[in-house]
Design a protein around this motif. Sequence first.
Motif, PDB file in Angstrom:
ATOM      1  N   GLY A 172       0.773  -1.238   0.000  1.00  0.00           N
ATOM      2  CA  GLY A 172       0.000   0.000   0.000  1.00  0.00           C
ATOM      3  C   GLY A 172       0.800   1.281   0.000  1.00  0.00           C
ATOM      4  N   TYR A 173       2.093   1.198  -0.301  1.00  0.00           N
ATOM      5  CA  TYR A 173       2.898   2.419  -0.390  1.00  0.00           C
ATOM      6  C   TYR A 173       2.612   3.127  -1.702  1.00  0.00           C
ATOM      7  N   MET A 194       9.567  10.687  -3.382  1.00  0.00           N
ATOM      8  CA  MET A 194       9.077  10.473  -2.026  1.00  0.00           C
ATOM      9  C   MET A 194       8.170   9.259  -2.015  1.00  0.00           C
ATOM     10  N   GLY A 195       8.103   8.641  -0.843  1.00  0.00           N
ATOM     11  CA  GLY A 195       7.239   7.487  -0.637  1.00  0.00           C
ATOM     12  C   GLY A 195       6.426   7.687   0.623  1.00  0.00           C
ATOM     13  N   VAL A 196       5.130   7.346   0.551  1.00  0.00           N
ATOM     14  CA  VAL A 196       4.242   7.522   1.684  1.00  0.00           C
ATOM     15  C   VAL A 196       3.387   6.276   1.880  1.00  0.00           C
ATOM     16  N   HIS A 197       2.871   6.152   3.088  1.00  0.00           N
ATOM     17  CA  HIS A 197       1.972   5.045   3.403  1.00  0.00           C
ATOM     18  C   HIS A 197       0.859   5.595   4.291  1.00  0.00           C
ATOM     19  N   GLU A 198      -0.376   5.432   3.851  1.00  0.00           N
ATOM     20  CA  GLU A 198      -1.523   5.880   4.631  1.00  0.00           C
ATOM     21  C   GLU A 198      -1.761   4.901   5.777  1.00  0.00           C
ATOM     22  N   GLU A 199      -1.867   5.460   6.984  1.00  0.00           N
ATOM     23  CA  GLU A 199      -2.141   4.630   8.153  1.00  0.00           C
ATOM     24  C   GLU A 199      -3.434   5.114   8.793  1.00  0.00           C
TER      25      GLU A 199
END
Length: 165
Positions: A59-60, A75-80
């Motif tokens: 899910g990144y 950039m890399g993000v992950h929704e939590e």
Amino acid sequence: MKLQFVPVETAKQISQLAGIANTVWHEYFPCILDNAQIDYMVEKFQSEGALTSQIQKEGYEYFFLELNGIYIGYMGVHEEKEKLFLSKLYLLKPYRGKGYASQAFEFLEGLAQAYGLKAIYLTVNRNNAHSIAVYEKRGFETVKEQAVDIGEGFVMDDFVMEYQL
């Protein structure tokens, strides 16, 4: 100049991302980490295989930072649950110190708000004084310290920093 944020979606883009990651890590981190740990971390977290798995299975989301048709970073993000994890934010050396990180943070804030999240958080090496100063200037605060064993005898010795939206 205004950055564009291009989602990384295809195998070709993932390959390009892995190449940029390898370059950035080897030009930025030698003053903080030894080459063996840099090589290990690039392979474990930023290789084509690792990036593909993160995007397709974990899910990144990754974005290129594009300036006039040139990828200058990523950039890399992950929704939590209630927070957006900023996993990676890197610029190639010629583009650092020119305000592009500020544009990236504005994009991240908008992304987190669009997802209905309340904060952005990240981890940063305790010895990475420059990045810590950048994050503090953007309003991030250190909320805890952690040491994580990542295998092969290597440890990530980090601060966890958070920005409330």
